[in-house]
Each structure stands twice: as C-alpha cells, then as structure tokens.
Design an enzyme around this catalytic site. Structure first.
Site, PDB file in Angstrom:
ATOM      1  N   SER A  33      40.439   1.305 107.323  1.00 35.58           N
ATOM      2  CA  SER A  33      40.427   1.489 105.872  1.00 35.58           C
ATOM      3  C   SER A  33      40.538   2.963 105.515  1.00 35.58           C
ATOM      4  CB  SER A  33      39.168   0.828 105.297  1.00 35.58           C
ATOM      5  OG  SER A  33      39.288   0.614 103.918  1.00 35.58           O
ATOM      6  N   ASP A 147      42.273  -5.174 105.375  1.00 40.31           N
ATOM      7  CA  ASP A 147      41.353  -4.095 105.744  1.00 40.31           C
ATOM      8  C   ASP A 147      40.755  -4.271 107.149  1.00 40.31           C
ATOM      9  OD1 ASP A 147      39.170  -2.284 105.859  1.00 40.31           O
ATOM     10  OD2 ASP A 147      38.920  -2.381 103.691  1.00 40.31           O
TER      11      ASP A 147
END
Length: 289
Positions: A33, A147
């Site tokens: 991320s 993510d």
C-alpha cells in the site's frame, strides 16, 4: 519493509531520511500500500521530488486528486493520482531500478499474495494501494489486484532474497501510546470536509440514508482493516523476527490526511532516530514493542 497505513505511510519518508543521514545504504525495499508507493518512489531516486510535492498539498489539493466513481468496485478510480505521480517523478520498469524493489498486492479472486518485482513501477504501486471498497481494484497481467496490506501489511519475506546486514520493518499501524490522544470521532477543521464528502458519496448508494447515522461506512471499513492488519503484523513479526522495528502509532493521523505530510514525516524521522540510537548504543536492536 514499509508497511501499509494510508497517510501514516508518509512517516516512511522520515525513516528513509534518517537512515540515509546516518550513512545506512538501502539495498532492498518491499512495501504494501502506502509503503509500496513511498518505497517505489525512493527506489526510483525521486523521493525528494515527491516529498516537496506532498508537503505542499492542502486539503483541497488532496480532494482534487480523487476521481470519484459509482462503479468499478471502489469509491475512487485512482487513475488521476497515478497519472499525477507519473508526471511528477517519471516512470521506469522495476527491474531497471537501482534498488531491489517489490510491491505486494493481493489477487482478490484467488485470495493469494502477489509479489511484483518487474514490469511497470506505477502499475505495481496502483495495485498495492487499492484499499478494498475505497480504491477500485487494479486489473494487471490478467489479475484483479487489491491492497497488499490485506494479507501482508509488513512484507518482510520479499527482501530476504537480497543479502543485507540489517532488516528493518516500519510498522505504521503501531499501538497508540494514548488512545484518547486522537479521537477519530471528533472532526477537526482539517479532516471534516473530506469526511463529509465520503459520507455523501456513500449515502448515494444507500437510498438516501444518512451515512452519518452511527459510524460512516468508510470509518467502519478502515477500522476493520486496521484491526485485521494489526493482528497479521504481530504474527509476521513473530515469524520473521526482523532486526529492528520502527513503530508509528496508529492514531498519528487519519488514513486520508495527506495534507498533514510535514508533521507525519517529522514523526517518522524522530521514531527512526530513537530506535537507531538504541541499536547503535547497544550493538543490537531493542524490543520493537
């Protein structure tokens, strides 16, 4: 290893600054991320350019980077942000970077972790930052990716392929020293506008029901992800036992508060300085928590 955590991931910049100021050489970076974003831009050699830009962002600027969507699996498409970053720092294939770099994402259909260590840098970053239901998933190489923090918020394993003297993890979902210090239910002048906009967008998909009744959908989602990631992080740290863990409290800022870059970066540098001084004075890393 640079962990996931939204705007708290700006602390990674301060950690990198302190490492370099002390003469450490970074030979490998892996990130999930926001950790993938900061790590990738550093591996590209453009971290100062990015830092100067992000420190100049106002709350209005941050909102202007969001391309809202009512389809595609997320509230935000993410194309506008990635296009801006490409224009800002350029683009390169990962295998051509001077530092070994791996971005971690998750194949949402197969439920498996994906390591991206070749191909387009910004395709890898875009996949890794696709927070479920917030950013639309990224279709890349025949996979639907989200993510990396979903399964691996502190990706230690990818860097083990590189021979180094020291393995450092930066966890930006660390325990808060005082849980009451930053109450996410109290809207500040700085965060209220974006929070209200998210609530409005959410309400459009709820037959006009107010997202402000109780906790907003975005807040429920973020808190749930943070709770899950904290548990996974503890497990990974116990398994891989890195030499040093630099912990940034989870109540440092809200995940969307990128307009607070300057103090968050400073906090990252301060946290790194404290932990590295302990390491250097004792000849070994201290306990991460």
């Amino acid at each position: 290893m640079l962990g996931s955590g939204g705007a708290r991931g700006l602390a990674h910049i301060g950690v990198i600054q302190e490492l370099e100021a002390r003469g450490y050489e970074i030979h490998a970076i892996s990130g999930s991320s926001m950790g993938a974003l900061v790590g990738g831009i550093h591996a590209l050699g453009e971290l100062q350019t990015y830092t100067d830009w992000v420190e100049g962002l106002s709350q209005t600027d941050v909102i202007g980077l969001l391309d809202w969507s009512f389809s595609g699996g997320g509230l935000i498409r993410g194309d506008k942000l990635i296009r801006k970053l490409r224009d800002l720092v350029g683009e390169r294939d990962i295998e051509d970077l001077p530092i070994n770099y791996t971005a971690v994402a998750v194949d949402i259909h197969r439920g498996k972790e994906v390591w991206m260590s070749d191909g387009s840098l910004f395709d890898a970053i875009r996949a890794s930052i696709a927070i479920p239901a917030v950013f639309a998933p990224h279709r890349y190489r025949g996979r639907t990716l989200v993510d990396g923090g979903l399964l691996n918020p502190v990706p230690v394993a990818p860097t083990l392929r590189t021979l180094t003297d020291l393995t450092i993890v930066v966890d930006v979902n660390g325990p808060a020293p005082d849980e009451s210090a930053a109450d996410p239910d109290e809207e500040s002048d700085n965060s209220g506008l974006l929070r209200r906009m998210l609530g409005y967008v959410e309400s459009l998909g709820m037959n006009g029901a107010s997202a402000a009744q109780g906790m907003a959908l975005s807040e429920v989602l973020m808190r749930s992800l943070e709770t899950m990631q904290a548990a996974i992080t503890r497990h990974h740290l116990a398994v891989f036992r890195p030499d040093l863990v630099i912990s940034i409290p989870k109540n440092t800022c809200m995940v969307h508060e990128f307009h607070r870059a300057t103090p968050v970066i400073a906090l990252g540098r301060e946290a790194a300085r404290e932990r590295l001084e302990h390491l250097e004075e004792n000849g070994r890393p201290g306990a991460p928590y």
